[in-house]
Design an enzyme around this catalytic site. Structure first.
Site, PDB file in Angstrom:
ATOM      1  N   GLY A  41       0.816  -1.199   0.000  1.00 51.93           N
ATOM      2  CA  GLY A  41       0.000   0.000   0.000  1.00 51.93           C
ATOM      3  C   GLY A  41       0.850   1.249   0.000  1.00 51.93           C
ATOM      4  O   GLY A  41       2.066   1.196   0.209  1.00 51.93           O
ATOM      5  N   ASP A  64      -2.859   9.634  16.059  1.00 51.24           N
ATOM      6  CA  ASP A  64      -3.542   9.548  14.757  1.00 51.24           C
ATOM      7  C   ASP A  64      -4.372   8.265  14.672  1.00 51.24           C
ATOM      8  O   ASP A  64      -4.334   7.539  13.683  1.00 51.24           O
ATOM      9  CB  ASP A  64      -2.519   9.630  13.616  1.00 51.24           C
ATOM     10  CG  ASP A  64      -3.164  10.036  12.290  1.00 51.24           C
ATOM     11  OD1 ASP A  64      -4.333  10.495  12.307  1.00 51.24           O
ATOM     12  OD2 ASP A  64      -2.512   9.894  11.242  1.00 51.24           O
TER      13      ASP A  64
HETATM   14  N1  LIG Z   1       1.811  -3.439   8.541  1.00 56.20           N
HETATM   15  C1  LIG Z   1       1.167  -3.413   7.375  1.00 56.20           C
HETATM   16  N2  LIG Z   1       0.725  -4.560   6.851  1.00 56.20           N
HETATM   17  C2  LIG Z   1       0.055  -4.551   5.661  1.00 56.20           C
HETATM   18  N3  LIG Z   1      -0.215  -3.430   4.973  1.00 56.20           N
HETATM   19  C3  LIG Z   1       0.214  -2.256   5.450  1.00 56.20           C
HETATM   20  C4  LIG Z   1       0.911  -2.184   6.684  1.00 56.20           C
HETATM   21  N4  LIG Z   1       1.200  -0.876   6.928  1.00 56.20           N
HETATM   22  C5  LIG Z   1       0.696  -0.188   5.895  1.00 56.20           C
HETATM   23  N5  LIG Z   1       0.101  -0.996   5.002  1.00 56.20           N
HETATM   24  C6  LIG Z   1      -0.566  -0.610   3.757  1.00 56.20           C
HETATM   25  O1  LIG Z   1       0.055   0.549   3.290  1.00 56.20           O
HETATM   26  C7  LIG Z   1      -0.882   1.603   3.199  1.00 56.20           C
HETATM   27  C8  LIG Z   1      -0.188   2.906   3.543  1.00 56.20           C
HETATM   28  O2  LIG Z   1       0.184   2.887   4.890  1.00 56.20           O
HETATM   29  P1  LIG Z   1      -0.173   4.115   5.824  1.00 56.20           P
HETATM   30  O3  LIG Z   1      -1.596   4.483   5.622  1.00 56.20           O
HETATM   31  O4  LIG Z   1       0.257   3.775   7.199  1.00 56.20           O
HETATM   32  O5  LIG Z   1       0.760   5.227   5.206  1.00 56.20           O
HETATM   33  P2  LIG Z   1       0.952   6.714   5.675  1.00 56.20           P
HETATM   34  O6  LIG Z   1       1.762   7.372   4.625  1.00 56.20           O
HETATM   35  O7  LIG Z   1       1.525   6.712   7.046  1.00 56.20           O
HETATM   36  O8  LIG Z   1      -0.500   7.278   5.645  1.00 56.20           O
HETATM   37  P3  LIG Z   1      -1.361   8.008   6.764  1.00 56.20           P
HETATM   38  O9  LIG Z   1      -0.506   9.086   7.336  1.00 56.20           O
HETATM   39  O10 LIG Z   1      -2.504   8.557   6.012  1.00 56.20           O
HETATM   40  O11 LIG Z   1      -1.796   6.995   7.773  1.00 56.20           O
HETATM   41  C9  LIG Z   1      -2.019   1.238   4.120  1.00 56.20           C
HETATM   42  O12 LIG Z   1      -3.231   1.775   3.724  1.00 56.20           O
HETATM   43  C10 LIG Z   1      -2.020  -0.278   4.004  1.00 56.20           C
HETATM   44  O13 LIG Z   1      -2.771  -0.669   2.902  1.00 56.20           O
END
Ligand SMILES: Nc1ncnc2c1ncn2[C@@H]1O[C@H](COP(=O)(O)OP(=O)(O)OP(=O)(O)O)[C@@H](O)[C@H]1O
Length: 585
Positions: free
Chosen positions: A91, A205
């Site tokens: 993701g 968050d």
């Molecule tokens: N531990 C994990 N296992 C499986 N998929 C994951 C995991 N962590 C993240 N993902 C996938 O990756 C995507 C992006 O991660 P995440 O949303 O944490 O990113 P971010 O950039 O920190 O976004 P936000 O700040 O909006 O939460 C998630 O929507 C999920 O689909």
């Protein structure tokens, strides 16, 4: 890609002019010179419009098509070579790209998170990383390792197989209350753990997009841990996700771990309505205005259940009135309704071992023997309540549950042998039939059960060769991680417990026949963690049957024991104490 049009509907609140907005589901990720940056929370709807070009390169208009990756290959290794990154993208978020990887040492699949940042910002995170490595809880995604390479902070975490809670809610349309409760309890367990850290760890968050699911076991874990600080390191200020931000987060007066409780309240609202909170708002400025005026989301009006409503309202209350995570866990909405399960049955389906199970809770479960021909659900449940191994508010439910099992058994037996008279039991025939009241018991045996004024002798020894145990119960401890199940452990209410060899706890002195019954009963009750009141109650019942001394008790015939009017538990304890004093004395 969808077009993004700044919306201006006349509101003059903060940030409005520069708001880029897709729809009510967008999240604010950054504030750049008073500009807000939004993105859709679901990566498959990635219409991120990032002002920061460094990130927009891979964020804009991308759709992750996993089907393109028909063959997984290793594309990178961790510096210590333990982790192998695969070419499968799990993701993408506004900040991170997450790949599947393999932990070569353990053989597990893990998540390889890439977060663009500078070396200086990475160094700044050392304290957070230290804490993240210590965080270990079944409801929090494990942080395994991290390093810095090519302008990226790379960290390896536990991999979750079934996406986020948000995606799940959409998939299930509206999850049923049982699932909502189960998810909520797991999230709260994680929060209780984080908040009980000294100083408390604040997630900052919490939202359904940051809560991940392992579908096979229905496990729920809080993710995106510690990234709030990382995101703070960016050249804009991260202010979280407005729909989930407590009012104090908008202000600059500081805030505490209660912001996670507010966010949890919003998650709960999303879980029960299936709607993103403040969906009626067109932009973050409108949300901010509502939040600052303590106007709750519209979707709250759809919540009918008074318990859920009370719980959400409390989460959304001003900081000083808001519950702690533990208080929410104890809220009536989240208390678990126990179930009764059939553990074992003998060939004739007469002698059963049943267990009251509080699923997903650290509550003690209660295991007990049930003889279909002699016991009734009402009597056994009453006895468990009397002996304080079961709370009295479960009386009807557990009675009903036992009767349900008896009905099932009766049905099965009748199907197998329709001529077998004794199994045509007068169990409640309709599933919704109210549970029996005491005195209306579905007793199969005309000679009555082992309790009360019954001529039927009872044998109180558990290991009785003829197996005529009436209803003894064994309360078993929940099995904690790394702990092997305690065999036949017996415990009283709360955490008082006595183990299988509880005979060791019973009085060891030899009681001469002339010992007053009170003394013997008192010692026995005390040894098994029963209070003086209980001991007095037992003594009173014994004395009402003219049992004044230990000698009188010893002189009782088996059938006399059944007439005393004590619970099977009490009788067993006394009988065993007599036996122990005799053998030890
Ligand atoms: N531990 C994990 N296992 C499986 N998929 C994951 C995991 N962590 C993240 N993902 C996938 O990756 C995507 C992006 O991660 P995440 O949303 O944490 O990113 P971010 O950039 O920190 O976004 P936000 O700040 O909006 O939460 C998630 O929507 C999920 O689909």
């Amino acid at each position: 890609m969808a077009d993004h049009h700044p919306e201006n509907n006349g509101d003059t609140s903060l940030h409005e002019e520069s708001a880029q907005y897709q729809n009510g589901n967008a999240s604010v990720h950054a504030e750049i010179n008073n500009d807000l940056v939004y993105r859709m929370p679901h990566y498959n709807e990635m219409y991120t419009h990032h002002v920061d070009s460094q990130y927009s390169t891979y964020m804009q208009n991308e759709f992750v098509d996993l089907s393109k990756h028909d063959r997984e290959t290793v594309i990178e290794e961790s510096p210590n070579q333990r982790y192998a990154k695969l070419n499968t993208v799990l993701g993408k978020g506004a900040y991170k790209v997450v790949y599947k990887a393999i932990d070569r040492e353990e053989g597990y699949e893990v998540a390889w998170n890439c977060f663009q940042t500078t070396k200086a910002e990475f160094n700044d995170l050392s304290q957070e990383i230290k804490i993240l490595k210590q965080v270990r809880h079944p409801n929090i995604i494990n942080f395994h390792d991290c390093w810095y390479k090519d302008a990226e902070f790379i960290f390896v975490t536990e991999l979750m197989t079934s996406g986020t809670l948000r995606e799940y809610i959409r998939k299930l349309s509206l999850p049923n209350m049982k699932i909502v409760k189960r998810w909520s309890r797991q999230i709260l367990k994680g929060l209780i753990y984080l908040h009980s850290h000294n100083p408390p760890i604040i997630h900052r968050d919490i939202k359904c997009d940051n809560i991940f699911i392992n579908g096979a076991h229905g496990e729920v874990k809080i993710g995106d841990m510690g990234t709030a600080k990382m995101k703070l390191g960016k050249k804009y200020t991260v202010i979280g996700t407005p729909e989930f931000m407590a009012p104090e987060m908008y202000e600059e007066k500081g805030y505490n771990e209660k912001v996670d409780i507010y966010a949890f309240g919003m998650c709960l609202l999303e879980m029960v309505t299936g709607e993103y909170p403040y969906g009626e708002c067109k932009n973050a400025a409108q949300i901010y205005k509502k939040v600052s005026q303590a106007i709750k989301p519209e979707s709250l009006k759809k919540v009918q259940d008074p318990k859920i409503l009370d719980l959400i309202n409390n989460c959304l209350a001003p900081e000083n009135e808001r519950y702690t995570a533990q208080q929410i866990m104890d809220h009536p909405f989240l208390t678990v309704e126990p179930e009764v399960v059939l553990m074992t049955a003998d060939e004739t389906k007469t002698q059963l071992t049943l267990q009251v199970v509080f699923k997903g809770m650290d509550k003690l479960s209660v295991k007990f023997e049930f003889n279909v021909e002699r016991d009734t659900a009402e009597e056994v449940v009453n006895e468990m309540i009397e002996e304080q191994v079961l709370q009295d508010n479960y009386q009807q439910l557990i009675t009903h549950e036992i009767n349900r099992i008896l009905r099932d058994i009766s049905k099965q037996t009748n199907e197998a042998d329709p001529n077998k008279e004794e199994h045509k039991a007068p169990w409640p025939s309709q599933p919704g039939t109210p549970p029996f009241h005491v005195g209306m018991s579905p007793n199969l045996n005309p000679h009555k059960s082992s309790h009360g004024p019954s001529p039927t002798p009872i044998n109180l020894e558990r290991d009785s060769p003829n197996g005529t145990i009436a209803s003894s119960y064994v309360q078993s401890q929940p099995i904690m991680p790394n702990e092997s199940p305690r065999k036949n452990s017996i415990s009283g209410p709360g955490s008082q417990e006595w183990s299988q060899d509880y005979e060791d706890a019973l009085p060891v002195k030899e009681y001469p026949d002339e010992t007053p019954i009170e003394q013997f009963v008192h010692d026995t009750a005390l040894a098994i963690n029963r209070d003086t009141e209980k001991a007095n109650d037992w003594s009173k019942k014994l004395k009402s049957q003219d049992i004044m001394t230990v000698g009188d008790l010893r002189a009782l015939m088996d059938e006399d024991w059944g007439q005393i009017g004590l619970t099977v538990f009490a009788l067993r304890a006394l009988k065993n104490a007599l036996h122990v004093t005799k053998s030890k004395g």
